[in-house]
Motif scaffolding. Structure first.
Motif, short mmCIF file in Angstrom:
data_model
loop_
_atom_site.label_atom_id
_atom_site.label_comp_id
_atom_site.label_asym_id
_atom_site.label_seq_id
_atom_site.Cartn_x
_atom_site.Cartn_y
_atom_site.Cartn_z
N ALA A 34 -54.65 -0.41 135.56
CA ALA A 34 -53.46 0.20 136.15
C ALA A 34 -52.44 -0.92 136.24
O ALA A 34 -52.68 -1.94 136.88
N ILE A 35 -51.31 -0.74 135.59
CA ILE A 35 -50.27 -1.77 135.54
C ILE A 35 -49.01 -1.19 136.17
O ILE A 35 -48.55 -0.12 135.78
N GLY A 36 -48.47 -1.92 137.15
CA GLY A 36 -47.29 -1.44 137.85
C GLY A 36 -46.23 -2.50 137.95
O GLY A 36 -46.52 -3.70 138.03
N VAL A 37 -44.98 -2.06 137.93
CA VAL A 37 -43.83 -2.94 138.14
C VAL A 37 -42.89 -2.26 139.12
O VAL A 37 -42.91 -1.04 139.29
N GLU A 38 -42.09 -3.08 139.77
CA GLU A 38 -41.06 -2.55 140.65
C GLU A 38 -39.82 -2.26 139.80
O GLU A 38 -39.42 -3.09 138.99
N ALA A 39 -39.25 -1.09 139.97
CA ALA A 39 -38.06 -0.72 139.20
C ALA A 39 -36.91 -1.64 139.54
O ALA A 39 -36.66 -1.93 140.70
N THR A 40 -36.23 -2.13 138.52
CA THR A 40 -35.09 -3.03 138.71
C THR A 40 -33.94 -2.50 137.87
O THR A 40 -33.73 -2.96 136.76
N SER A 41 -33.23 -1.51 138.41
CA SER A 41 -32.13 -0.87 137.70
C SER A 41 -32.66 -0.38 136.35
O SER A 41 -33.49 0.51 136.32
N VAL A 42 -32.21 -0.97 135.24
CA VAL A 42 -32.72 -0.58 133.93
C VAL A 42 -33.45 -1.73 133.25
O VAL A 42 -33.88 -1.60 132.11
N TYR A 43 -33.59 -2.85 133.95
CA TYR A 43 -34.15 -4.05 133.33
C TYR A 43 -35.65 -3.97 133.09
O TYR A 43 -36.18 -4.67 132.23
N HIS A 44 -36.35 -3.12 133.80
CA HIS A 44 -37.80 -3.00 133.61
C HIS A 44 -38.14 -2.11 132.41
O HIS A 44 -39.24 -2.19 131.89
N VAL A 45 -37.20 -1.30 131.96
CA VAL A 45 -37.50 -0.30 130.93
C VAL A 45 -37.91 -0.93 129.59
O VAL A 45 -38.93 -0.52 129.03
N THR A 63 -52.97 2.88 132.78
CA THR A 63 -52.10 3.81 133.49
C THR A 63 -50.91 2.99 133.97
O THR A 63 -51.09 1.92 134.56
N TRP A 64 -49.71 3.50 133.74
CA TRP A 64 -48.49 2.74 134.03
C TRP A 64 -47.81 3.29 135.27
O TRP A 64 -47.75 4.49 135.48
N TYR A 65 -47.29 2.38 136.08
CA TYR A 65 -46.58 2.77 137.30
C TYR A 65 -45.27 1.99 137.39
O TYR A 65 -45.26 0.77 137.21
N VAL A 66 -44.19 2.70 137.65
CA VAL A 66 -42.90 2.09 137.96
C VAL A 66 -42.60 2.50 139.39
O VAL A 66 -42.43 3.69 139.68
N LEU A 67 -42.57 1.51 140.28
CA LEU A 67 -42.48 1.79 141.70
C LEU A 67 -41.04 1.70 142.21
O LEU A 67 -40.30 0.79 141.83
N ASN A 68 -40.69 2.61 143.08
CA ASN A 68 -39.39 2.62 143.72
C ASN A 68 -39.27 1.40 144.63
O ASN A 68 -40.15 1.17 145.46
N PRO A 69 -38.22 0.60 144.49
CA PRO A 69 -38.08 -0.60 145.34
C PRO A 69 -38.06 -0.29 146.83
O PRO A 69 -38.53 -1.07 147.64
N LYS A 70 -37.53 0.89 147.20
CA LYS A 70 -37.49 1.26 148.61
C LYS A 70 -38.91 1.48 149.15
O LYS A 70 -39.23 1.08 150.27
N THR A 119 -24.50 8.90 129.30
CA THR A 119 -24.03 9.49 130.55
C THR A 119 -23.60 8.42 131.53
O THR A 119 -22.56 8.53 132.18
N ARG A 120 -24.39 7.35 131.63
CA ARG A 120 -24.01 6.26 132.53
C ARG A 120 -22.72 5.60 132.06
O ARG A 120 -21.88 5.22 132.87
N HIS A 121 -22.57 5.45 130.76
CA HIS A 121 -21.35 4.84 130.22
C HIS A 121 -20.14 5.73 130.53
O HIS A 121 -19.09 5.23 130.94
N ARG A 122 -20.29 7.03 130.37
CA ARG A 122 -19.20 7.95 130.67
C ARG A 122 -18.84 7.88 132.15
O ARG A 122 -17.67 7.89 132.52
#
Length: 183
Positions: A34-45, A63-70, A119-122
């Motif tokens: 199980a591998i997890g990272v803390e989400a960092t805007s878009v830098y973790h993607v 199994t991959w996990y991207v965790l909400n920083p909050k 969408t983010r650019h717009r």
């Protein structure tokens, strides 16, 4: 492999390769990861997308996990004497994965990712347009209004008509059609 403009692998990929090289001897005795990272805007993607596609980890069926920083921050508050180092953060993320209610992450569809970027650019462009409009209004009120021989308010009223009266009328209509305190 993603490459930089100079033809070398990108820093994200180099770090991912270092992580995979470090992980091999440590994960050898286990059947699954199980591998997890803390989400960092878009830098973790990019890292997570590369890790999910690398064949070096597939034998562990990770199994991959991207965790909400909050969520990670609130979990951190339960630990009294924990420092803020990379090692402590890694242990904290492991504890969040172990004890928290987290859901596995799946990489987004590339079409969705492209749509998200557009969408983010717009959205950023619309914020910039609003900023520039506001800057122009400040120029009109503060700079041109002070120079105008008949005063800024008269200048703007002649330019746009009686905008203040129109807004006041609309506000009165809106306030009159709603119960007191609802506006």
């Amino acid at each position: 492999m993603a490459r930089s403009s100079r033809g070398r692998p990108s820093p994200t990929i180099r770090r991912g390769e270092q992580f995979v090289a470090w992980l091999h001897p440590h994960a050898a005795p286990y059947a699954r990861l199980a591998i997890g990272v803390e989400a960092t805007s878009v830098y973790h993607v990019p890292l997570m997308e590369w890790l999910t596609q690398t064949p070096d980890l597939q034998r562990w069926q990770p199994t991959w996990y991207v965790l909400n920083p909050k969520v990670v921050q609130k979990f951190r508050e339960t630990y009294v004497d924990r420092g803020k180092t990379d090692r402590a953060d890694a242990a904290l993320i492991a504890d969040v994965m172990r004890f928290g209610r987290v859901t596995p992450w799946t990489p987004p569809d590339p079409r969705y990712a492209a749509l998200q970027v557009l969408t983010r650019h717009r959205r950023q462009l619309s914020h910039l347009i609003t900023q520039e409009k506001n800057r122009a209004l400040v120029q009109l009120f503060c700079v041109w209004g002070a120079v105008c021989p008949y005063g800024g308010a008269v200048f703007l009223e002649r330019l746009w008509g009686s905008v203040a009266n129109r807004v006041g009328t609309l506000h009165a209509r809106y306030a009159g059609s709603h119960p007191a305190g609802a506006v």
